[in-house]
Design a protein around this motif. Structure first.
Motif, short mmCIF file in Angstrom:
data_model
loop_
_atom_site.label_atom_id
_atom_site.label_comp_id
_atom_site.label_asym_id
_atom_site.label_seq_id
_atom_site.Cartn_x
_atom_site.Cartn_y
_atom_site.Cartn_z
N GLY A 145 3.39 5.48 3.53
CA GLY A 145 1.96 5.63 3.35
C GLY A 145 1.57 7.03 2.92
O GLY A 145 0.79 7.21 1.96
N LEU A 146 2.10 8.05 3.61
CA LEU A 146 1.80 9.43 3.24
C LEU A 146 2.38 9.79 1.88
O LEU A 146 1.75 10.52 1.10
N THR A 147 3.56 9.27 1.59
CA THR A 147 4.17 9.53 0.28
C THR A 147 3.30 8.97 -0.84
O THR A 147 3.09 9.61 -1.87
N ALA A 148 2.78 7.76 -0.64
CA ALA A 148 1.90 7.16 -1.65
C ALA A 148 0.63 7.99 -1.82
O ALA A 148 0.17 8.20 -2.96
N LEU A 149 0.07 8.48 -0.73
CA LEU A 149 -1.16 9.28 -0.82
C LEU A 149 -0.94 10.60 -1.54
O LEU A 149 -1.84 11.09 -2.24
N MET A 150 0.24 11.17 -1.39
CA MET A 150 0.50 12.48 -2.01
C MET A 150 1.09 12.36 -3.41
O MET A 150 0.70 13.08 -4.33
N ALA A 151 2.04 11.45 -3.61
CA ALA A 151 2.79 11.42 -4.87
C ALA A 151 2.07 10.65 -5.97
O ALA A 151 2.10 11.08 -7.14
N LEU A 152 1.40 9.54 -5.64
CA LEU A 152 0.83 8.71 -6.69
C LEU A 152 -0.34 9.39 -7.42
O LEU A 152 -0.34 9.44 -8.66
N PRO A 153 -1.36 9.90 -6.71
CA PRO A 153 -2.44 10.58 -7.47
C PRO A 153 -1.93 11.80 -8.24
O PRO A 153 -2.33 12.01 -9.39
N VAL B 264 0.09 10.54 -11.37
CA VAL B 264 -0.75 9.95 -12.41
C VAL B 264 -1.57 11.03 -13.12
O VAL B 264 -1.69 11.02 -14.36
N LEU B 265 -2.14 11.96 -12.37
CA LEU B 265 -2.93 13.02 -12.99
C LEU B 265 -2.05 13.92 -13.85
O LEU B 265 -2.48 14.37 -14.93
N ALA B 266 -0.82 14.19 -13.40
CA ALA B 266 0.10 14.98 -14.22
C ALA B 266 0.44 14.24 -15.51
O ALA B 266 0.54 14.85 -16.58
N ALA B 267 0.62 12.93 -15.41
CA ALA B 267 0.92 12.14 -16.61
C ALA B 267 -0.27 12.15 -17.57
O ALA B 267 -0.08 12.23 -18.80
#
Length: 296
Positions: free
Chosen positions: A86-94, A97-100
């Motif tokens: 859960g914490l990994t998704a909150l930190m890594a996904l946004p 995506v913004l970096a991409a």
């Protein structure tokens, strides 16, 4: 003289004219797929048969134990895994995506620093997970003094999957036809409005698939947590981000290393639970892909 009346007839004629090498290539690919699926099926059947005696409510309602494996469970590992993911998704996904979005829509690819960023992202995606564990131990756990907590584990795993998220999100954004952007800009939308309302919604299927694949890798990692000192025998669930924790891969590793047969059965049952969580995550990705997928 043959007349092509329908696309189907054209396809049939094209197939009739294929060289023998193409048929051999197709058979080779199909054989490789069958072999891979066969080994996967064998593994799943073996694990389910081995862990079937312990696939009951006691498995997820009880805490682990090294004295009574017949009544032990993996509840702390399940909750620890959910906390980490859960914490990994909150930190890594946004962040990914913004970096991409920056690299695909805003970055000047002729600048040396943007080329350096792209090179580093590609290289970091291939770095072994144990290296990230060493990084988390030396910098996050000790230098930043976060200790061996859920937050330390989540940050370390986020760094592990972040390059994968960025690469998959870039591919999804790149797959959106340029005509979508050009049409939006021609109607007076700004670049950000075009990205937010046209590009990102069209790229959601690819982004979701890549993100779930990245989290699927994270859910099965054990090496970084071994380096971070996560305990294998934790008889309580995490109460927050600064709590101690364990994860299912570590508990499975601990059970397998025991000599008693009851622990091996318990490990197989825990593997089935881990696969069930992974299957649920992949099902969500498939649903999102089918829900937002568009044909161009």
């Amino acid at each position: 003289m043959t007349v092509l009346t329908t696309p189907a007839s054209a396809v049939r004629l094209a197939r009739q004219g294929r060289p023998i090498g193409e048929h051999i290539f197709r058979i080779t690919l199909l054989s490789s797929l069958i072999i891979a699926l066969g080994f996967l099926a064998m593994l799943l059947i073996y694990v389910v048969q081995e862990g079937w005696p312990r696939l009951d409510s006691t498995l997820w309602e009880s805490m682990p134990s090294i004295r009574r494996p017949e009544t032990a469970g993996v509840q702390s590992g399940i909750f620890g895994t959910l906390w980490i993911i859960g914490l990994t998704a909150l930190m890594a996904l946004p962040t990914g995506v913004l970096a991409a979005v920056y690299l695909e829509e805003y970055a000047d690819k002729t600048k040396w620093y943007n080329k350096l960023i792209e090179l580093n992202i590609s290289n970091l995606a291939a770095v072994p997970s144990i290296v990230y564990g060493i990084l988390g131990l030396g910098i996050i756990a000790r230098w930043l003094d976060f200790g061996f907590t859920v937050m330390t584990g989540a940050i370390t795993v986020s760094l592990l999957v972040l390059p994968i998220v960025i690469i998959s999100a870039r591919e999804a954004i790149r797959a959106v036809p340029p005509s979508i952007r050009e049409g939006s800009l021609a109607l007076g939308a700004t670049q950000w409005q075009t990205i937010y309302r046209q590009v990102l919604p069209s790229a959601i299927p690819g982004i979701a698939t890549g993100s779930i694949l990245a989290l699927s890798r994270a859910i099965g990692e054990a090496a970084p947590f071994l380096m971070l000192g996560a305990a294998t025998l934790v008889r309580f669930n995490p109460e927050g981000v600064w709590s101690s924790f364990t994860v299912l891969p570590l508990q499975i590793y601990s059970f397998i290393s025991q000599s008693r047969e009851e622990f091996h059965i318990l490990a197989s049952a825990a593997i089935v639970v881990l696969l069930a969580i992974l299957l649920l995550m992949n099902s969500v990705a498939i649903w999102l892909r089918n829900r937002f997928q568009k044909r161009w």
